[in-house]
Design a protein around this motif. Structure first.
Motif, PDB file in Angstrom:
ATOM      1  N   VAL A 186       0.764   5.630  -8.982  1.00  0.00           N
ATOM      2  CA  VAL A 186       1.683   5.869  -9.802  1.00  0.00           C
ATOM      3  C   VAL A 186       2.651   7.161  -9.216  1.00  0.00           C
ATOM      4  CG1 VAL A 186       2.348   7.107 -12.448  1.00  0.00           C
ATOM      5  CG2 VAL A 186       0.163   5.086 -11.784  1.00  0.00           C
ATOM      6  N   ASP A 187       3.371   6.850  -8.815  1.00  0.00           N
ATOM      7  CA  ASP A 187       4.762   7.701  -7.799  1.00  0.00           C
ATOM      8  C   ASP A 187       6.431   7.197  -8.726  1.00  0.00           C
ATOM      9  OD1 ASP A 187       5.966   9.440  -6.596  1.00  0.00           O
ATOM     10  OD2 ASP A 187       4.097   9.285  -5.495  1.00  0.00           O
ATOM     11  N   PRO A 188       6.754   8.544  -8.993  1.00  0.00           N
ATOM     12  CA  PRO A 188       8.501   8.119  -8.906  1.00  0.00           C
ATOM     13  C   PRO A 188       8.811   7.881  -7.444  1.00  0.00           C
ATOM     14  CG  PRO A 188       7.538  10.555  -9.373  1.00  0.00           C
ATOM     15  CD  PRO A 188       6.517   9.429  -9.246  1.00  0.00           C
ATOM     16  N   THR A 228       5.596  11.918 -17.033  1.00  0.00           N
ATOM     17  CA  THR A 228       5.341  11.159 -18.615  1.00  0.00           C
ATOM     18  C   THR A 228       3.933  10.757 -17.718  1.00  0.00           C
ATOM     19  OG1 THR A 228       6.507   9.199 -17.356  1.00  0.00           O
ATOM     20  CG2 THR A 228       8.152  10.326 -18.339  1.00  0.00           C
ATOM     21  N   ASP A 229       3.165  11.525 -17.231  1.00  0.00           N
ATOM     22  CA  ASP A 229       2.410  10.670 -17.166  1.00  0.00           C
ATOM     23  C   ASP A 229       0.903  10.355 -17.491  1.00  0.00           C
ATOM     24  OD1 ASP A 229       2.175  10.458 -13.298  1.00  0.00           O
ATOM     25  OD2 ASP A 229       3.125  12.435 -14.033  1.00  0.00           O
ATOM     26  N   ILE A 230       1.393  11.883 -17.934  1.00  0.00           N
ATOM     27  CA  ILE A 230       0.160  11.947 -19.730  1.00  0.00           C
ATOM     28  C   ILE A 230       0.116  10.438 -20.695  1.00  0.00           C
ATOM     29  CG2 ILE A 230      -0.346  12.826 -21.685  1.00  0.00           C
ATOM     30  CD1 ILE A 230      -0.343  15.780 -20.160  1.00  0.00           C
ATOM     31  N   ARG A 263      -4.992  16.450  -5.615  1.00  0.00           N
ATOM     32  CA  ARG A 263      -5.728  17.861  -5.498  1.00  0.00           C
ATOM     33  C   ARG A 263      -4.268  18.600  -5.353  1.00  0.00           C
ATOM     34  NH1 ARG A 263      -9.516  18.704  -0.421  1.00  0.00           N
ATOM     35  NH2 ARG A 263      -8.693  21.564   0.147  1.00  0.00           N
ATOM     36  N   HIS A 264      -2.870  18.588  -5.331  1.00  0.00           N
ATOM     37  CA  HIS A 264      -1.770  19.507  -5.179  1.00  0.00           C
ATOM     38  C   HIS A 264      -1.072  19.157  -6.810  1.00  0.00           C
ATOM     39  CE1 HIS A 264       1.616  22.136  -5.610  1.00  0.00           C
ATOM     40  NE2 HIS A 264       2.278  21.302  -5.904  1.00  0.00           N
ATOM     41  N   VAL A 265      -1.418  19.556  -8.329  1.00  0.00           N
ATOM     42  CA  VAL A 265      -1.479  19.282  -9.122  1.00  0.00           C
ATOM     43  C   VAL A 265      -1.060  20.208 -10.501  1.00  0.00           C
ATOM     44  CG1 VAL A 265      -3.713  17.348  -9.079  1.00  0.00           C
ATOM     45  CG2 VAL A 265      -4.605  20.187  -9.429  1.00  0.00           C
ATOM     46  N   MET A 288       2.535  14.585   9.383  1.00  0.00           N
ATOM     47  CA  MET A 288       2.744  15.168  10.645  1.00  0.00           C
ATOM     48  C   MET A 288       3.132  17.350  10.564  1.00  0.00           C
ATOM     49  SD  MET A 288       5.119  12.941   9.786  1.00  0.00           S
ATOM     50  CE  MET A 288       5.071  11.523  11.638  1.00  0.00           C
ATOM     51  N   HIS A 289       2.745  17.695   9.036  1.00  0.00           N
ATOM     52  CA  HIS A 289       2.981  18.914   9.028  1.00  0.00           C
ATOM     53  C   HIS A 289       2.319  19.323   7.644  1.00  0.00           C
ATOM     54  CE1 HIS A 289       6.058  20.321  12.159  1.00  0.00           C
ATOM     55  NE2 HIS A 289       6.369  19.235  11.768  1.00  0.00           N
ATOM     56  N   THR A 290       1.456  20.457   7.846  1.00  0.00           N
ATOM     57  CA  THR A 290       0.435  21.402   7.103  1.00  0.00           C
ATOM     58  C   THR A 290       1.864  22.283   6.645  1.00  0.00           C
ATOM     59  OG1 THR A 290      -2.023  20.841   8.515  1.00  0.00           O
ATOM     60  CG2 THR A 290      -1.562  22.218   6.357  1.00  0.00           C
TER      61      THR A 290
HETATM   62  N1  LIG Z   1       0.087  16.256   5.967  1.00  0.00           N
HETATM   63  C1  LIG Z   1      -0.641  16.921   4.883  1.00  0.00           C
HETATM   64  N2  LIG Z   1      -1.294  16.809   4.070  1.00  0.00           N
HETATM   65  C2  LIG Z   1      -1.918  17.382   3.542  1.00  0.00           C
HETATM   66  C3  LIG Z   1      -1.620  19.126   3.420  1.00  0.00           C
HETATM   67  C4  LIG Z   1      -0.423  19.370   3.940  1.00  0.00           C
HETATM   68  O1  LIG Z   1      -0.355  20.257   4.225  1.00  0.00           O
HETATM   69  N3  LIG Z   1      -0.261  17.934   4.813  1.00  0.00           N
HETATM   70  N4  LIG Z   1      -1.676  19.404   2.396  1.00  0.00           N
HETATM   71  C5  LIG Z   1      -3.435  18.780   1.734  1.00  0.00           C
HETATM   72  C6  LIG Z   1      -3.006  20.492   0.589  1.00  0.00           C
HETATM   73  S1  LIG Z   1      -4.133  21.943   0.469  1.00  0.00           S
HETATM   74  C7  LIG Z   1      -3.101  19.732  -0.714  1.00  0.00           C
HETATM   75  S2  LIG Z   1      -3.291  20.123  -2.141  1.00  0.00           S
HETATM   76  C8  LIG Z   1      -2.495  17.721  -0.721  1.00  0.00           C
HETATM   77  C9  LIG Z   1      -1.408  17.998  -1.533  1.00  0.00           C
HETATM   78  O2  LIG Z   1      -1.765  16.001  -1.653  1.00  0.00           O
HETATM   79  P1  LIG Z   1      -1.315  15.779  -3.974  1.00  0.00           P
HETATM   80  O3  LIG Z   1      -1.982  16.390  -4.051  1.00  0.00           O
HETATM   81  O4  LIG Z   1      -1.160  14.018  -2.866  1.00  0.00           O
HETATM   82  O5  LIG Z   1       0.198  15.942  -3.226  1.00  0.00           O
HETATM   83  P2  LIG Z   1       1.090  16.154  -4.811  1.00  0.00           P
HETATM   84  O6  LIG Z   1       1.904  16.881  -4.581  1.00  0.00           O
HETATM   85  O7  LIG Z   1       0.705  16.743  -6.026  1.00  0.00           O
HETATM   86  O8  LIG Z   1       1.813  14.620  -4.953  1.00  0.00           O
HETATM   87  C10 LIG Z   1       2.718  14.472  -4.057  1.00  0.00           C
HETATM   88  C11 LIG Z   1       3.447  13.601  -4.619  1.00  0.00           C
HETATM   89  O9  LIG Z   1       3.451  13.428  -6.155  1.00  0.00           O
HETATM   90  C12 LIG Z   1       4.630  12.667  -6.035  1.00  0.00           C
HETATM   91  N5  LIG Z   1       5.129  13.194  -8.181  1.00  0.00           N
HETATM   92  C13 LIG Z   1       6.256  14.044  -8.241  1.00  0.00           C
HETATM   93  N6  LIG Z   1       6.338  13.784  -9.866  1.00  0.00           N
HETATM   94  C14 LIG Z   1       6.248  13.599  -9.626  1.00  0.00           C
HETATM   95  C15 LIG Z   1       5.375  12.763 -11.058  1.00  0.00           C
HETATM   96  O10 LIG Z   1       5.383  13.256 -12.154  1.00  0.00           O
HETATM   97  N7  LIG Z   1       4.585  11.901 -11.619  1.00  0.00           N
HETATM   98  C16 LIG Z   1       3.638  11.095 -10.517  1.00  0.00           C
HETATM   99  N8  LIG Z   1       2.816  10.481 -11.145  1.00  0.00           N
HETATM  100  N9  LIG Z   1       3.688  11.020  -9.021  1.00  0.00           N
HETATM  101  C17 LIG Z   1       5.241  12.869  -8.736  1.00  0.00           C
HETATM  102  C18 LIG Z   1       5.911  12.485  -5.392  1.00  0.00           C
HETATM  103  O11 LIG Z   1       6.669  11.679  -5.702  1.00  0.00           O
HETATM  104  C19 LIG Z   1       4.729  12.669  -4.271  1.00  0.00           C
HETATM  105  O12 LIG Z   1       4.571  11.726  -3.675  1.00  0.00           O
HETATM  106  O13 LIG Z   1      -2.606  17.202   0.390  1.00  0.00           O
HETATM  107  C20 LIG Z   1      -3.392  18.163   1.005  1.00  0.00           C
HETATM  108  N10 LIG Z   1      -3.213  17.462   2.608  1.00  0.00           N
END
Ligand SMILES: Nc1nc2c(c(=O)[nH]1)N[C@H]1C(S)=C(S)[C@@H](COP(=O)(O)OP(=O)(O)OC[C@H]3O[C@@H](n4cnc5c(=O)[nH]c(N)nc54)[C@H](O)[C@@H]3O)O[C@H]1N2
Ligand SMILES: Nc1nc2c(c(=O)[nH]1)N[C@H]1C(S)=C(S)[C@@H](COP(=O)(O)OP(=O)(O)OC[C@H]3O[C@@H](n4cnc5c(=O)[nH]c(N)nc54)[C@H](O)[C@@H]3O)O[C@H]1N2
Ligand code: SF4
Ligand code: SF4
Ligand code: SF4
Ligand code: SF4
Ligand code: SF4
Ligand SMILES: [Mo]
Lengths: 173, 313, 754
Positions: free
Chosen positions: C244-246, C265-267, C341-343, C626-628
């Motif tokens: 589920v991703d826009p 609108t995910d909820i 994770r990043h929520v 490729m980046h953090t």
């Molecule tokens: N390469 C790499 N990997 C990493 C990191 C990094 O820096 N680099 N960081 C790490 C860390 S600490 C974390 S917290 C994680 C984060 O990783 P995730 O938890 O996967 O990250 P999110 O930011 O929640 O998700 C981003 C996605 O959410 C989508 N999105 C945006 N708005 C909405 C919406 O309203 N609804 C839905 N369903 N989707 C939406 C975006 O299009 C995008 O595809 O990644 C980890 N992994």
């Protein structure tokens, strides 16, 4: 080598691993990632390809090399002997895949299938690092090798077959 | 929409975003090679036909151009090598599948021979010339005695050289623009035409110029015919060939090719030569210069444009 | 030091210039200098491998650092016995040596000075001088205002020892962006439901799952190694992936179903899924019966949340909602509705996480194979030390009583608020130590962050690179990179308990020092020696390992050690075993009594969020594999792969604005903030027409980062509006809208960066 485009995420780990394993200088690379997107939002299709020298069976780069620096080594691996290479770039012009480049030291360089590793029975660095396990390396002459089996059981394609080079990288779909 | 892009940041000098490995050095090298081939061919041709006396410029004076052109051409090629100190490796092996290899060997032969050719005419051109060393004088005598077989060898080598300048490119399957069998004859004809033009420029003999001019007109016509053929081939070809064609039809090379190569480098000098032949006064350097210029442009355009054409992405 | 802190661009010339001069000596084809890169590959046997675990992100993959005979780090390869990496690092981990090799690193301690004309600059200092200055400030603060006026921001492994120091000093204000800018809502939402959090690495049994549902989690771009590997394994095993991703993410392209949901609108979708699963009686009846609380109320709550209702909100066809719900139920209990994770997205994130938790409960996946497993970690005793002093105050006192009660960790944003002087609260925070977090890039609402920074008495930054945050420091302490130091043992929870060792593969470059050394040195100067009774960290590690029946010698040899689980309860609810949950009711709370107590909705509900005004687009952001974040943007190995971020624009939008691929634009947000640098346009169908997308971490504004400087745009800069989660204070960042400027704006430097 067979490359599973269904699983590749385009992370380029294979590229970094190649650079560190083979000491590829910054700004150059022996492998690279191509992203393919087709369609219109939201009816889309996408896949990634990890590309490198195709180690062509009918290698134009070897044919056109005036010194024999480019040659086909045992096992069909296309290699460049650095000290025989005059850097004329003929092989670069002849490669339909743009797989070669001029090393800053003047000779031409490209993917060697990590010959130094294969010689010891290891996989190429890119294969061993890939987090999705989407690269498969092996002997196509052996019908039971992982690669031969993958080619038998799956659909695949090669790049620019019309260039007539008989490329040896197979992209599984 | 279809998107296909390299996403691993690849940006290798000379390779990305499109191939650009061969530069002016190669174009110049091909031009000078063709020019030398043309000059040598006609010098030898008129000798074989026994027209040595009628065609002094073609046989003697213009042939000075050949070794000079070849040496400069080789210099340009050397300049373009990336691993220069290994240059000698070219001459440790002969690779029959590699145009570059047999080109190198042809040049290895034809360059000193062309010098010998010029040397053997030194005394005729400069009556006060003396080789000073005895063995050189006797060698000269031997060459003059065997001039006809020597001329035959030069003719054959010059054809190989002329064709080679085209085949060097056409052997590359990977570059759709180059990969056509017409390129060999086309470069040969174009090279010969530039050779004739250079000779015409030098020639002070009205009659000789007429002969050369008539010959040149034939070459221009053949060249135009081959160019038309080349493009017809592209039009009937695969998608990548059509792409290559588009570079010349609305693409970035449209002006440089049609205006500079075809119009100014072939058609205009052709017209001028016809005018001259029918009695009008045309400064003799004008058509010659235009042809030489067109020939050089042609090689620049082909080298540059060819590298842009590709199979992928 | 109450003067307004000027942002200082650290500048040291010299080395770079010299290198340039030498370089020109190199003739093509003739290598006079014998430069490194001319060397052929070195075989593994000719190198020594020392164990480490990666610090390029927080997944902490264990691996081996290979060093050649000349002592140079050549490569980093995963440790095959490590469940985080399984012998394969991700691109960032493989390229980790770029952090060590970066010639732009911080090299010496630096102290802020001011000249007669009021111009501020950094002066090189000795470690002694710098540490003395930090300690003097901390001692003064402790005496004049109490230790509780100190705060520590600490992200990453080394932060643990810093936390120990600050706890010993007497402050409870220890925070990291990994809560309020990252996992917070998820942990709180799952805690409210199961009495336990999701933890890191996530307890998701992706390896064995038959159906993986990703709500925005962009695995594949989010390169958390173990998850990628397991997802790939799941694909091999024929698992269904529903994304589920826009945006058309990499994960979406690998999925059987991609639900191109309307943002925010995910909820509604989650509720509709619950509706289908309950109405069609697809839920795990025995499981729900045995473990959950509030099913009846939930059923009533979602009664009218039909797929048709959700369609109007989410734009997802009712039929697709039904089909995907049935897919999940068909795979249950081997199904994971991934917690993400990043929520921190829209401020109702704890409730969205709750909805995800509830859906998992209906499917019976918690505690089940292929669902959410029961992780275990090694319980390492800490080296004996006196108890920490009891703080008299905390950051929470800066807020009305009860606010953020459910924030289970300290809020970074809360620390900022508590630092800005406030008439309601007499003792604002006055000193910060910032360890391993680039606050300018990680905290939204930069204006507030700067306001807090300017209110400080002193700011100490411990970092490896001259990142943005260092420009505001009074003292900068340069840490060596993870490849040059020991650290505490990794004891992260997993299917099986593991320990991993990080040890130096090379001596610290320049005058850099390990974090543990810095902490110990400060402790000494603060009179806290009792808390650091070991002479060096090896002694402490040896002691800890001994308690666990291992030794430093053994760990140096193997890098990673696996221990046995205490109980065989990886899938602790597999056969409906008895279980008491750590919630008010002892059950899985579909109906949250805890949220109700605190005056929040016991059930998640859909709320409408603002949409972009005419001519504006929702600013979406995420990761590139490729980046953090901002930490790798100057890493040469990774910079080679991606040098800048681009703004993704739908072709329709590009047409409307007449934008070309690669064209540079500036972005302006709803509050008039304009990106400092231009960003190139990428026209792609992968993004919706109402949004734009960019990768987080770029647009660095420090010239000392010679590679990263001015490349792309900084998303954080444009995230000035925060949609705060009222339940736990998470900073929702996806409610910002941007428009394009095609001409260079007249004056677009950040005001504070004069
Ligand atoms: N390469 C790499 N990997 C990493 C990191 C990094 O820096 N680099 N960081 C790490 C860390 S600490 C974390 S917290 C994680 C984060 O990783 P995730 O938890 O996967 O990250 P999110 O930011 O929640 O998700 C981003 C996605 O959410 C989508 N999105 C945006 N708005 C909405 C919406 O309203 N609804 C839905 N369903 N989707 C939406 C975006 O299009 C995008 O595809 O990644 C980890 N992994
Ligand atoms: N706009 C926006 N903001 C976000 C996010 C987003 O996607 N967009 N993501 C959020 C998320 S999920 C998270 S987890 C946070 C991450 O936030 P941060 O952890 O702050 O992320 P980085 O920007 O990588 O900053 C890390 C800092 O640590 C330094 N560092 C690296 N290694 C070491 C070391 O060994 N020792 C020391 N002392 N320092 C080191 C780096 O140089 C850098 O300055 O950001 C959050 N903020
Ligand atoms: S490492 Fe594997 S998944 Fe990553 S880009 Fe290369 S082939 Fe694809
Ligand atoms: S891919 Fe190119 S370099 Fe490799 S063998 Fe084929 S032609 Fe030669
Ligand atoms: S550049 Fe080197 S390898 Fe390539 S054709 Fe010339 S000599 Fe051969
Ligand atoms: S096989 Fe070796 S040389 Fe070739 S791309 Fe892979 S890692 Fe590089
Ligand atoms: S996921 Fe990658 S960057 Fe993160 S710890 Fe593992 S190898 Fe390092
Ligand atoms: Mo995060």
């Amino acid at each position: 080598m067979a490359i599973d485009t269904n699983k590749c995420v385009g992370c380029a780990d294979c590229v970094v691993a190649c650079q560190t394993e083979n000491n590829v200088p910054h700004g150059f690379s022996r492998d690279w990632i191509v992203e393919n997107v087709a369609g219109t939002y939201p009816n889309l299709n996408m896949n990634f390809r990890s590309e490198r020298c195709n180690h062509c069976d009918n290698a134009p780069c070897v044919r056109c090399c005036p010194t024999g620096a480019s040659h086909i080594a045992e096992g069909g691996i296309v290699l460049v002997t650095h000290d025989d290479c005059i850097g004329c770039s003929a092989c670069i012009e002849s490669c339909p895949y743009d797989a070669r480049y001029v090393h800053p030291d003047g000779y031409v360089d490209k993917c060697t299938f990590c010959i130094q590793r294969i010689d010891k029975g290891q996989n190429p660095a890119c294969v061993d690092v890939c987090p999705t396990h989407c690269l498969h390396f092996g002997d196509l002459d052996n019908p039971n090798s992982e690669v031969s089996l993958a080619l038998k059981n799956r659909k695949w394609y090669v790049l620019a077959p019309e260039a007539g080079t008989k490329p040896q990288l197979y992209f599984l779909t | 929409m279809k998107e296909e892009l390299i996403v691993s940041g690849r940006n290798i000098p000379g390779i990305d975003p499109y191939l650009n490995m061969w530069h002016w050095q190669i174009a110049l090298y091909l031009f000078l090679g063709g020019l030398a081939a043309g000059v040598i061919f006609f010098a030898a041709y008129f000798v074989v036909r026994g027209k040595e006396k009628e065609m002094p410029a073609a046989v003697k004076w213009a042939s000075i151009i050949a070794p000079a052109a070849l040496v400069i051409g080789l210099g340009a090629l050397f300049w373009d090598l990336n691993h220069k100190l290994y240059f000698w490796k070219l001459y440790t092996t002969i690779r029959f599948t590699s145009p570059m290899s047999w080109g190198a060997w042809t040049l290895m032969l034809i360059t000193p021979l062309s010098m010998v050719w010029v040397a053997s005419y030194m005394k005729e051109m400069f009556p006060k010339w003396d080789w000073k060393l005895g063995f050189l004088n006797s060698f000269e005598k031997w060459v003059i005695k065997n001039r006809i077989p020597f001329a035959w060898i030069m003719m054959i080598l010059s054809i190989i050289l002329g064709v080679y300048t085209g085949i060097l490119l056409s052997a590359f399957n990977a570059r759709p623009l180059w990969n056509t069998s017409i390129l060999g004859p086309l470069f040969l004809v174009s090279g010969f035409s530039t050779g004739l033009a250079a000779t015409m420029w030098i020639s002070r003999d009205e009659h000789e110029r007429k002969v050369l001019s008539r010959l040149d007109l034939i070459f221009i016509a053949v060249e135009l015919f081959l160019i038309i053929h080349l493009f017809m081939g592209f039009m009937a070809g695969t998608a990548v060939k059509l792409e290559a064609f588009k570079l010349f039809l609305g693409g970035p090379f449209t002006v440089s090719f049609w205006v500079f190569v075809v119009l100014l480098g072939l058609i205009l000098p052709g017209i001028l030569e016809i005018l001259e032949l029918s009695g009008y006064r045309v400064p003799r350097w004008v058509p010659a210069f235009l042809i030489l210029f067109g020939g050089l442009m042609f090689r620049f355009v082909m080298v540059e444009a060819g590298q842009i054409t590709r199979f992928l992405y | 030091m109450k003067t307004r802190r000027q942002f200082i661009k650290i500048s040291t010339a010299g080395a770079g210039v010299a290198a340039l001069g030498l370089h020109s000596l190199k003739v093509k084809g003739l290598n006079l200098l014998g430069e490194e890169n001319t060397e052929e590959p070195v075989s593994d046997e000719d190198m020594t491998a020392t164990p480490t675990y990666c610090e390029v992100c927080f997944w902490k993959c264990a691996g081996w650092t290979y060093v050649d005979k000349k002592g140079r780090i050549r490569k980093i390869i995963g440790n095959k016995n490590d469940p985080h990496s399984n012998g394969r690092m991700c691109p960032r981990g493989t390229g980790g040596l770029g952090m060590y090799n970066d010639e732009n690193r911080l090299k010496t301690p630096l102290i802020r000075e001011e000249d007669d004309k009021g111009h501020q600059y950094f002066r090189k200092a000795s470690w002694d001088e710098a540490l003395n200055l930090v300690a003097a400030n901390m001692n003064k603060l402790r005496k004049e205002h109490g230790p509780e006026c100190m705060a520590l921001f600490a992200h990453g492994t080394g932060g643990k020892i810093m936390s120990h120091l600050i706890k010993a000093y007497g402050s409870p204000n220890i925070t990291a962006p990994s809560f309020a800018q990252c996992r917070g809502p998820r942990e709180v939402g799952f805690f409210a439901t199961y009495g336990e959090g999701v933890l890191s690495p996530e307890r998701t049994d992706i390896r064995d799952t038959r159906c993986l549902v990703l709500i925005g989690s962009h695995i594949g771009e989010n390169m958390h190694n173990g998850q990628i590997q397991e997802m790939s394994e799941a694909i091999d095993n024929g698992a269904t992936i529903i994304t589920v991703d826009p945006r058309y993410s990499t994960a979406a392209s690998h999925s059987r179903y991609w639900l191109a949901i309307k943002p925010a609108t995910d909820i509604a979708l989650l509720l509709a899924w619950m509706h289908v699963i309950i109405e069609e009686e697809l839920y795990d009846k025995a499981y729900v019966e045995k473990y959950t609380y509030g099913f009846g109320e939930l059923k009533a709550h979602v009664k009218d949340k039909t797929p048709e209702w959700a369609y109007g909100i989410t734009t997802i066809e009712p039929d697709v909602i039904r089909r995907t719900a049935r897919e999940m139920a068909g795979a249950a209990p081997s199904v994971i509705v991934h917690p993400g994770r990043h929520v921190v997205w829209y401020g109702d994130d704890t409730q969205r996480s709750r909805a995800i938790a509830i859906l998992n409960a209906l499917l019976g996946s918690w505690g089940r194979r292929g669902g959410l497993y029961n992780p275990e970690k090694v319980h390492l005793p800490s080296y004996p030390h006196p108890p920490y002093p009891k703080p008299k105050r905390s950051w929470r006192d800066a807020f009305p009583k009860g606010k953020y009660k459910l924030a289970s960790e300290v809020l970074t944003s809360g620390i900022c608020d508590a630092t800005i002087p406030n008439p309601e609260w007499d003792c604002h925070l006055r000193g910060w130590i910032v360890y391993g977090t680039n606050l300018m890039a990680s905290l939204p609402d930069q204006k507030k962050t700067l306001q807090a920074i300017h209110s400080l008495d002193f700011l100490v930054v411990i970092d490896t690179m001259p990142m943005d945050i260092t420009g505001y420091a009074d003292v900068i302490l340069p840490e060596c990179t993870y490849l040059e130091r020991y650290d505490i043992l990794r004891d992260s929870p997993h299917r099986e308990p593991y320990l991993a060792l990080r040890m130096p593969a090379a001596k610290p470059k320049y005058e850099t020092k390990p974090g543990w050394w810095i902490a110990k040195q400060l402790a000494h100067r603060l009179g806290l020696d009792d808390y650091f009774k070991w002479d060096n960290i090896e002694e402490m590690l040896e002691w800890q390992l001994k308690q666990k029946g291992s030794s430093l010698e053994e760990m140096k040899r193997i890098g990673v050690k696996k221990f046995h689980r205490e109980y065989d309860d990886l899938y602790n609810l597999q056969n409906l075993e008895d279980c008491e949950f750590n919630t008010n009711t002892g059950k899985i709370e579909l109906y949250s009594t805890e949220l109700e107590e605190e005056g929040f909705d016991p059930f998640p509900d859909y709320t409408h969020h603002p949409e972009p005004p005419e001519g504006y687009y929702r600013l979406n952001y995420g990761r590139a594999p490729m980046h953090t974040f901002s930490r790798t943007v100057d890493n040469h190995n990774l910079w080679d792969l991606m040098k800048e971020n681009k703004v993704w624009v739908n072709p329709k939008v590009a047409d409307l604005w007449n934008l070309k691929n690669g064209q540079e634009v500036w972005l302006k947000n709803q509050d008039g903030i304009i990106s400092i640098f231009p960003i190139k346009v990428r026209i792609t169908e992968r993004i919706r027409w109402d949004s734009v997308y960019m990768v987080h971490g770029f647009g660095q504004d420090n010239k000392k980062l010679t590679r990263a400087y001015g490349r792309g745009a900084n998303d954080t800069h444009l995230i000035s509006k925060v949609m705060e989660d009222p339940i736990m204070g998470g900073t929702g960042m996806r409610g910002n809208f941007v428009t394009f400027l095609k001409e260079a704006p007249a004056n677009n430097r950040k005001e504070d960066k004069a």
